[in-house]
Design an enzyme around this catalytic site. Structure first.
Site, mmCIF file in Angstrom:
data_model
loop_
_atom_site.group_PDB
_atom_site.id
_atom_site.type_symbol
_atom_site.label_atom_id
_atom_site.label_comp_id
_atom_site.label_asym_id
_atom_site.label_seq_id
_atom_site.Cartn_x
_atom_site.Cartn_y
_atom_site.Cartn_z
ATOM 1 N N CYS A 11 11.802 18.099 -0.553
ATOM 2 C CA CYS A 11 12.915 18.441 1.299
ATOM 3 C C CYS A 11 12.572 17.905 2.615
ATOM 4 O O CYS A 11 13.208 18.156 3.599
ATOM 5 C CB CYS A 11 11.522 19.877 2.042
ATOM 6 S SG CYS A 11 11.278 20.953 -0.054
ATOM 7 N N HIS B 51 15.987 27.623 4.423
ATOM 8 C CA HIS B 51 16.020 26.138 3.852
ATOM 9 C C HIS B 51 16.813 25.675 2.477
ATOM 10 O O HIS B 51 15.725 25.691 2.051
ATOM 11 C CB HIS B 51 14.477 26.032 4.383
ATOM 12 C CG HIS B 51 13.526 24.599 3.154
ATOM 13 N ND1 HIS B 51 14.379 23.487 3.489
ATOM 14 C CD2 HIS B 51 13.041 24.277 2.276
ATOM 15 C CE1 HIS B 51 13.886 22.412 2.793
ATOM 16 N NE2 HIS B 51 13.010 23.094 2.025
ATOM 17 N N CYS C 2 6.962 18.530 5.300
ATOM 18 C CA CYS C 2 5.830 18.182 4.455
ATOM 19 C C CYS C 2 6.948 18.861 3.000
ATOM 20 O O CYS C 2 8.040 18.563 3.513
ATOM 21 C CB CYS C 2 5.384 19.468 3.729
ATOM 22 S SG CYS C 2 6.418 21.410 3.809
#
Length: 436
Positions: A99, A392, A422
């Site tokens: 991510c 996302h 994160c």
């Protein structure tokens, strides 16, 4: 305060971010259904270059990322160069940091700028959760390799006879950590329990995220940084993100059942970020190169930091670990920040990181620091909403956050912004941005 690490070239130039753009973000299997990440990447980079009016030959490097890899296009960066009319001699390579992938892409271009090997580059990422690499079983894969080497039809038939019906079933991409078997949502549940984060607190953060994102669109704040996407068969363009709930209601959140721990859990589909398709990119160059081209930068990259922790327990604490390092390298404290943008993978993860940034005990026992990083001021935090609302697309989120934060800093007259995330594998990323 530890060592300050200035991000400047040998000539003393700062690292300028001159432009940023993204596609609208779309929920899985909606507007971008059937469009692979490489095409989303071409879409955003092509439009970014067209809007900036920077000659293609000025861009000397493109670093791009993709988390959900497609075997037919393993180097998405090079395919984007070849598919957008950029100079064929443009260096291009791909990166992956889950991510935090486009954070890594930005850092890599910045390092090339500081080394003096380039003067301008593009960084970004794209992902599609709608076009997935559906695989085959290990047994079928092995048989297919052996069949390819077999010399006679009888040898091939003998190999195929070893297969059972279950061996022919398609294998979807893994959604769990390779090393632990835990899903991201399982880790979010761990964190909710470890840090005493309630369902009500998680739902409230998700509601806030949607409200603020909807308001940002309503106020026209995102129009300049989000392109209109024309999607085959070109009947209707996608202008805005399609995950944002303009009519978000806390009462609706309360109706949902837990998504991971069905009996005792608090993490739901509504207080988590959804699977999403999209792409985002930024143009970086040395400060002097920007001046030569008559460009006014959106802002500058002041510092960055990447961290890693154990994956078995509460592994989504990247912001709590990487933020103090990034601030230290920038020579700043939390109180110096104008804006804080934290990736909202899950409301539970976000709230846990906020809690630990202000924890003296965590600072001493985990970070080995004398004092807490600092309390997060709600008036500075995710002021335009976050990933729970926007969605996302894994590799694109960092570039979205950077562009969005720099635009908002400029609207506020400048200052410092923190963007942090994160990532799977216990990884964390943080960057300090500066706008004038």
């Amino acid at each position: 305060m530890g060592q300050v690490l200035p991000l400047v070239t040998r000539q003393g130039d700062r690292i300028a971010i001159v432009s940023g753009l993204r596609t609208p973000f779309a929920r899985q299997a909606t507007a971008f259904h059937g469009i692979p990440a490489v095409d989303l990447g071409k879409m955003v980079v092509g439009e970014l270059l067209a809007r900036s009016e920077i000659p293609a030959e000025v861009i000397e490097q493109l670093v791009f990322g993709q988390v959900v890899q497609m075997p037919e296009a393993p180097n998405i960066a090079r395919e984007i160069v070849l598919g957008t009319g950029m100079n064929v001699h443009t260096d291009a390579y791909s990166v992956s940091r889950a991510c935090a992938t486009s954070f890594q892409a930005v850092a890599n271009v910045a390092e090339s700028l500081m080394a003096g090997t380039i003067r301008a580059g593009i960084a970004g990422g794209a992902d599609s959760s709608s076009v997935l690499p559906i695989g085959v079983s290990k047994k079928l894969a092995r048989v297919l390799v052996d069949v390819n080497k077999a010399r006679t039809m009888s040898q091939r038939l003998k190999l195929f006879s070893r297969l059972r019906l279950r061996d022919l079933m398609p294998v979807p991409p893994a959604v769990a950590e390779y090393s632990t078997g835990l899903r991201m949502g399982d880790t979010a549940e761990q964190m909710a329990k470890t840090y005493g984060i309630t369902r009500e607190q998680q739902d409230a953060l998700a509601h806030r995220s949607h409200q603020r994102a909807a308001q940002a669109w309503s106020d026209g704040k995102l129009k300049e940084e989000v392109m209109t996407a024309f999607i085959p068969p070109y009947k209707q363009p996608l202008v805005e993100d399609n995950n944002i709930r303009g009519n978000s209601s806390l009462a609706d959140y309360a109706k949902l059942r837990p998504a991971f721990d069905r009996k005792h859990g608090t993490v739901t589909a509504a207080n988590s970020t959804p699977l999403t398709d999209g792409a985002a990119a930024v143009i970086l160059m040395t400060e002097s190169r920007a001046k030569e081209l008559g460009l006014v930068p959106l802002g500058y990259l002041r510092s960055y930091a990447f961290t890693a922790i154990d994956v078995w327990q509460d592994m989504l604490l990247g912001p709590a670990w990487s933020t103090p390092l990034a601030l230290e390298r920038a020579g700043l404290t939390m109180s110096d920040l104008t804006l804080i943008d934290m990736h909202e993978a899950f409301a539970a993860q976000t709230l846990a990181n906020i809690q630990l940034l202000g924890s003296e005990r965590f600072a001493r026992e985990a970070l080995g620091r004398a004092h807490a990083t600092g309390e997060v001021d709600d008036s500075k935090f995710n002021v335009l909403g976050g990933s729970i609302a926007y969605g996302h697309p894994f590799a694109a989120t960092g570039a979205r956050m950077i562009t969005q934060t720099l635009h908002e800093l400029r609207r506020r007259g400048g200052g410092f912004g923190l963007v942090t995330a994160c990532a799977a594998g216990g990884l964390g990323a943080a960057m300090v941005l500066e706008a004038e």
